[in-house]
Design a protein around this motif. Sequence first.
Motif, PDB file in Angstrom:
ATOM      1  N   GLY A  24       0.424  -1.281   0.077  1.00 44.97           N
ATOM      2  CA  GLY A  24      -0.200   0.187  -0.165  1.00 44.97           C
ATOM      3  C   GLY A  24       0.983   1.084  -0.449  1.00 44.97           C
ATOM      4  N   VAL A  25       1.957   1.083   0.968  1.00 47.02           N
ATOM      5  CA  VAL A  25       2.921   2.464   0.806  1.00 47.02           C
ATOM      6  C   VAL A  25       3.154   2.353  -0.762  1.00 47.02           C
ATOM      7  N   VAL A  27       2.189   2.199  -3.561  1.00 40.51           N
ATOM      8  CA  VAL A  27       1.379   1.946  -4.865  1.00 40.51           C
ATOM      9  C   VAL A  27       0.647   3.632  -4.583  1.00 40.51           C
ATOM     10  N   VAL A  28       0.410   4.607  -2.660  1.00 42.52           N
ATOM     11  CA  VAL A  28       0.776   5.160  -2.925  1.00 42.52           C
ATOM     12  C   VAL A  28       1.941   6.569  -3.209  1.00 42.52           C
ATOM     13  N   ALA A  31       1.534   7.043  -7.239  1.00 36.75           N
ATOM     14  CA  ALA A  31       0.942   7.981  -7.364  1.00 36.75           C
ATOM     15  C   ALA A  31       1.095   9.350  -7.416  1.00 36.75           C
ATOM     16  N   VAL A  32       1.715   9.231  -6.323  1.00 34.16           N
ATOM     17  CA  VAL A  32       2.489  10.840  -6.236  1.00 34.16           C
ATOM     18  C   VAL A  32       3.319  11.201  -7.085  1.00 34.16           C
ATOM     19  N   THR A 117       9.312   0.167  -2.101  1.00 32.02           N
ATOM     20  CA  THR A 117       9.779   0.824  -0.728  1.00 32.02           C
ATOM     21  C   THR A 117      11.011   1.559  -0.348  1.00 32.02           C
TER      22      THR A 117
END
Length: 240
Positions: A24-25, A27-28, A31-32, A117
């Motif tokens: 999830g980290v 993906v975020v 996206a940024v 990450t």
Amino acid sequence: MSDVMAMHIANGIVDAPVSALFAGVAVVALAVCVVRGRADLDDRLAPMAGLVAAFIFAVQMLNFQVLPGVSGHLLGGALAAILVGPWVGALCVSTVLVVQCLLFADGGLTALGLNITNMAAIGTAAGYLLVVALLRVLPTTRTGLTVTAFVASVVSVVAASQGFVLQYWLGGTTELALPTVSLTMAGVHTLIGIGEGLITATTVATVARVRPDLVYALRRFRRPVPMTAPAAVPVAGGVA
């Protein structure tokens, strides 16, 4: 051991909940990077990003010996940040990691978020922040950029390795003591970072010599040359 020391985490080293959390980290973060990277992309940066991704992919396939039984390779975060900026650079590294995972089984599929990450987000961010700091005090010349590239590469690799230490602390599946993992990762990746620093510094210096306009860090942080006031021109005679 060598898989971890090369920074590609395999399946099962970190448990499923923590792996899902960092997926999830990742993906975020991506996206940024996509949103922010759009502002940087132009006719000059887009092809350069493709070349950077291809270069990182090729060099990551070449391992160099660090210690007996332990090999390392270029991570590419600092290199990408210097040449194409932090946002596009992180996307370049992420693309390489996805291709390596899906086509070459280099790094586990469930650990893809962990690897992105560490190497794409943490590695690129740490390298870029150090580039910003160093180019504020060093001259924005080829020599200053070469020194910056070397130092930023070493720090980015070590920072990425400590991202794994955090993930291992949260969900490691072996019985290794955390201080042992942290010190081992930091020590080995300092040596890996020196190798990466030499490769990155040489590459950046070469590009800066041939096409300085293609180096993002030079365009972004080059300090303008102060203009001198024009000398007074004596005027003969008076004003009527």
